[in-house]
Design a protein around this motif. Structure first.
Motif, PDB file in Angstrom:
ATOM      1  N   ARG A  33       0.798  -1.127   0.140  1.00  0.00           N
ATOM      2  CA  ARG A  33      -0.224  -0.056   0.047  1.00  0.00           C
ATOM      3  C   ARG A  33       0.701   1.326  -0.021  1.00  0.00           C
ATOM      4  O   ARG A  33       0.565   2.023  -0.693  1.00  0.00           O
ATOM      5  N   LYS A  40      -5.200   4.262   3.112  1.00  0.00           N
ATOM      6  CA  LYS A  40      -6.129   3.279   3.674  1.00  0.00           C
ATOM      7  C   LYS A  40      -7.385   3.135   2.810  1.00  0.00           C
ATOM      8  O   LYS A  40      -7.838   2.136   2.711  1.00  0.00           O
ATOM      9  N   LEU A  43      -7.166   2.051  -0.497  1.00  0.00           N
ATOM     10  CA  LEU A  43      -6.931   0.559  -0.775  1.00  0.00           C
ATOM     11  C   LEU A  43      -8.209  -0.171  -0.312  1.00  0.00           C
ATOM     12  O   LEU A  43      -8.724  -1.158  -0.916  1.00  0.00           O
TER      13      LEU A  43
END
Length: 142
Positions: A33, A40, A43
């Motif tokens: 990532r 976050k 993703l």
């Protein structure tokens, strides 16, 4: 013409929060990532999960269900360490299930084996020897 030649080499340090080692699937999720420059939230959108889930994975606080292991393996582009011994039948079965997003129930239904035996095999416990043959055939005929 130079009097001497000097080669300078350096490594670019990883950003803060980057895993210090890649020992688990969770470390690989976080590293990939960060390497891809994703937040976050970004993703989470890619994997179709709640953004809080990404944090719990990266902090090793939530186990991955089979469907998610498959999605993550596909997103990573490789099979990261899954914490099993791939030299054993039970380890290979777990990896096979992870790659294909299968539950123990899926495997037991496919092979016509009771699901408790699949659990026992993945715990490296003894079961009916004929089950081992069925599992080997399934894994080897991917």
């Amino acid at each position: 013409m130079p009097i001497c030649s000097i080669d300078l080499h350096t490594t670019i340090p990883h950003p803060a929060g980057y895993p210090t080692s890649l020992d688990t699937i969770y470390d690989h999720i976080k590293a990939r990532r960060i390497d891809r420059g994703l937040s976050k939230v970004e993703l989470a959108k890619i994997l179709d999960v709640n953004p809080l889930t990404i944090g719990t994975w990266e902090n090793h606080h939530k186990h991955l269900i089979p469907r998610m292991r498959k999605k993550i393996i596909n997103w990573l582009g490789y099979v990261p360490p899954l914490g099993v011994d791939e030299n054993t039948l039970w380890g290979r079965l777990y990896i096979y299930r992870s790659i294909h997003g299968l539950t123990q129930k899926n495997i037991s239904d496919t092979l016509k084996i009771d699901s408790s035996s699949i659990t026992k095999i993945e715990k490296n416990e003894d079961v009916n020897p004929s089950y081992y043959k069925k599992i080997k055939e399934l894994i080897e005929n991917r």
